[in-house]
Design a protein around this motif. Structure first.
Motif, PDB file in Angstrom:
ATOM      1  N   GLU A  39     -10.201  -6.833   9.091  1.00  0.00           N
ATOM      2  CA  GLU A  39      -9.941  -5.258   9.850  1.00  0.00           C
ATOM      3  C   GLU A  39     -10.468  -4.241   9.003  1.00  0.00           C
ATOM      4  OE1 GLU A  39      -6.148  -2.417  11.066  1.00  0.00           O
ATOM      5  OE2 GLU A  39      -5.682  -4.372   9.816  1.00  0.00           O
ATOM      6  N   VAL A  40     -11.177  -3.450   9.952  1.00  0.00           N
ATOM      7  CA  VAL A  40     -11.724  -2.380   8.981  1.00  0.00           C
ATOM      8  C   VAL A  40     -10.833  -0.969   9.378  1.00  0.00           C
ATOM      9  CG1 VAL A  40     -13.755  -0.604   9.207  1.00  0.00           C
ATOM     10  CG2 VAL A  40     -14.255  -3.194   9.929  1.00  0.00           C
ATOM     11  N   LEU A  41     -10.719  -0.577   8.310  1.00  0.00           N
ATOM     12  CA  LEU A  41      -9.559   0.540   8.233  1.00  0.00           C
ATOM     13  C   LEU A  41     -10.140   1.923   8.375  1.00  0.00           C
ATOM     14  CD1 LEU A  41      -7.232  -0.629   5.345  1.00  0.00           C
ATOM     15  CD2 LEU A  41      -7.515  -1.210   7.805  1.00  0.00           C
ATOM     16  N   ASP A  42     -10.543   2.274   9.659  1.00  0.00           N
ATOM     17  CA  ASP A  42     -11.346   3.532  10.090  1.00  0.00           C
ATOM     18  C   ASP A  42     -10.306   4.275  10.785  1.00  0.00           C
ATOM     19  OD1 ASP A  42     -11.150   1.933  12.278  1.00  0.00           O
ATOM     20  OD2 ASP A  42     -13.069   2.097  13.053  1.00  0.00           O
ATOM     21  N   GLN A  43      -8.999   4.043  10.968  1.00  0.00           N
ATOM     22  CA  GLN A  43      -7.944   4.987  11.885  1.00  0.00           C
ATOM     23  C   GLN A  43      -6.881   5.234  10.661  1.00  0.00           C
ATOM     24  OE1 GLN A  43      -8.985   6.368  14.503  1.00  0.00           O
ATOM     25  NE2 GLN A  43     -10.838   5.595  14.388  1.00  0.00           N
ATOM     26  N   PRO A  44      -6.679   6.439  10.162  1.00  0.00           N
ATOM     27  CA  PRO A  44      -7.837   7.475  10.318  1.00  0.00           C
ATOM     28  C   PRO A  44      -8.534   7.561   9.351  1.00  0.00           C
ATOM     29  CG  PRO A  44      -5.822   8.183   9.157  1.00  0.00           C
ATOM     30  CD  PRO A  44      -5.558   6.484   9.344  1.00  0.00           C
ATOM     31  N   GLY A  45      -8.744   6.474   8.367  1.00  0.00           N
ATOM     32  CA  GLY A  45      -9.819   6.532   7.209  1.00  0.00           C
ATOM     33  C   GLY A  45      -9.305   7.478   6.078  1.00  0.00           C
ATOM     34  N   GLY A  46     -10.048   7.608   5.088  1.00  0.00           N
ATOM     35  CA  GLY A  46      -9.669   8.370   3.834  1.00  0.00           C
ATOM     36  C   GLY A  46      -8.521   7.849   3.146  1.00  0.00           C
ATOM     37  N   GLU A  47      -7.742   8.571   2.602  1.00  0.00           N
ATOM     38  CA  GLU A  47      -6.690   8.068   1.591  1.00  0.00           C
ATOM     39  C   GLU A  47      -5.699   7.389   2.465  1.00  0.00           C
ATOM     40  OE1 GLU A  47      -4.127   9.542  -2.344  1.00  0.00           O
ATOM     41  OE2 GLU A  47      -5.228  11.080  -1.203  1.00  0.00           O
ATOM     42  N   ALA A  48      -5.472   7.873   3.756  1.00  0.00           N
ATOM     43  CA  ALA A  48      -4.429   7.331   4.347  1.00  0.00           C
ATOM     44  C   ALA A  48      -4.760   5.998   4.760  1.00  0.00           C
ATOM     45  CB  ALA A  48      -4.212   8.240   5.873  1.00  0.00           C
ATOM     46  N   SER A  49      -5.953   5.212   4.550  1.00  0.00           N
ATOM     47  CA  SER A  49      -6.386   4.040   4.961  1.00  0.00           C
ATOM     48  C   SER A  49      -6.770   3.336   3.723  1.00  0.00           C
ATOM     49  CB  SER A  49      -7.684   4.200   5.901  1.00  0.00           C
ATOM     50  OG  SER A  49      -7.174   4.513   7.211  1.00  0.00           O
ATOM     51  N   GLN A  50      -5.571   2.876   3.025  1.00  0.00           N
ATOM     52  CA  GLN A  50      -5.869   2.097   1.870  1.00  0.00           C
ATOM     53  C   GLN A  50      -5.876   0.611   1.956  1.00  0.00           C
ATOM     54  OE1 GLN A  50      -3.522   3.421  -1.479  1.00  0.00           O
ATOM     55  NE2 GLN A  50      -3.819   5.524  -1.123  1.00  0.00           N
ATOM     56  N   ALA A  51      -6.894  -0.241   1.429  1.00  0.00           N
ATOM     57  CA  ALA A  51      -6.744  -1.661   1.626  1.00  0.00           C
ATOM     58  C   ALA A  51      -6.455  -2.252   0.316  1.00  0.00           C
ATOM     59  CB  ALA A  51      -8.194  -2.127   2.043  1.00  0.00           C
ATOM     60  N   GLU A  52      -5.814  -3.468   0.506  1.00  0.00           N
ATOM     61  CA  GLU A  52      -5.345  -4.202  -0.757  1.00  0.00           C
ATOM     62  C   GLU A  52      -6.712  -5.030  -1.129  1.00  0.00           C
ATOM     63  OE1 GLU A  52      -2.781  -5.305  -3.372  1.00  0.00           O
ATOM     64  OE2 GLU A  52      -2.064  -3.940  -2.013  1.00  0.00           O
ATOM     65  N   VAL A  53      -6.985  -4.907  -2.401  1.00  0.00           N
ATOM     66  CA  VAL A  53      -7.871  -5.639  -2.769  1.00  0.00           C
ATOM     67  C   VAL A  53      -7.605  -7.022  -3.491  1.00  0.00           C
ATOM     68  CG1 VAL A  53      -9.966  -5.788  -4.391  1.00  0.00           C
ATOM     69  CG2 VAL A  53      -9.311  -3.507  -3.555  1.00  0.00           C
ATOM     70  N   PRO A  54      -8.141  -8.191  -2.542  1.00  0.00           N
ATOM     71  CA  PRO A  54      -7.660  -9.723  -3.396  1.00  0.00           C
ATOM     72  C   PRO A  54      -7.908  -9.636  -4.690  1.00  0.00           C
ATOM     73  CG  PRO A  54      -8.932  -9.567  -1.352  1.00  0.00           C
ATOM     74  CD  PRO A  54      -8.877  -8.223  -1.547  1.00  0.00           C
ATOM     75  N   ASP A  55      -7.196 -10.306  -5.695  1.00  0.00           N
ATOM     76  CA  ASP A  55      -7.224 -10.485  -7.013  1.00  0.00           C
ATOM     77  C   ASP A  55      -8.854 -10.940  -7.234  1.00  0.00           C
ATOM     78  OD1 ASP A  55      -4.849  -9.503  -7.360  1.00  0.00           O
ATOM     79  OD2 ASP A  55      -3.789 -11.393  -7.681  1.00  0.00           O
ATOM     80  N   HIS A  56      -9.094 -11.796  -6.646  1.00  0.00           N
ATOM     81  CA  HIS A  56     -10.658 -12.540  -6.906  1.00  0.00           C
ATOM     82  C   HIS A  56     -11.710 -11.479  -6.767  1.00  0.00           C
ATOM     83  CE1 HIS A  56     -10.461 -13.628  -2.705  1.00  0.00           C
ATOM     84  NE2 HIS A  56     -11.662 -13.809  -2.658  1.00  0.00           N
ATOM     85  N   LEU A  57     -11.396 -10.416  -5.988  1.00  0.00           N
ATOM     86  CA  LEU A  57     -12.448  -9.580  -5.534  1.00  0.00           C
ATOM     87  C   LEU A  57     -12.265  -8.231  -6.393  1.00  0.00           C
ATOM     88  CD1 LEU A  57     -12.746  -9.892  -1.763  1.00  0.00           C
ATOM     89  CD2 LEU A  57     -14.259 -10.862  -3.478  1.00  0.00           C
TER      90      LEU A  57
END
Length: 77
Positions: A39-57
């Protein structure tokens, strides 16, 4: 760790997507966004669209944040 991109500062170098397509994507507006899995978190983007980074990345995310010419990749936690 979570991450987000400040699209208001993005210069569309494409470096993040080139180096880590599993973490970043360039949208139809030519700005970078974070990914969470497929999933690309482009709605709404910015600080409101934070992704969890997998530990290995986490190291890759940190490298991309340091390499970003616009310094618009933010890591949290």
């Amino acid at each position: 760790m979570r991450m987000w991109i400040d699209q208001s500062k993005c210069q569309n170098s494409g470096l993040c997507e080139e180096e880590a397509p599993e973490l970043f994507a360039v949208g139809g507006d030519f700005l970078a966004y974070v990914r969470e899995g497929d999933e690309v978190l482009d709605q709404p983007g910015g600080e409101a669209s934070q992704a969890e980074v997998p530990d290995h990345l986490v190291g890759l995310a940190e490298d991309c944040a340091r390499a970003c010419p616009a310094s618009c990749i933010h890591l949290v936690g």
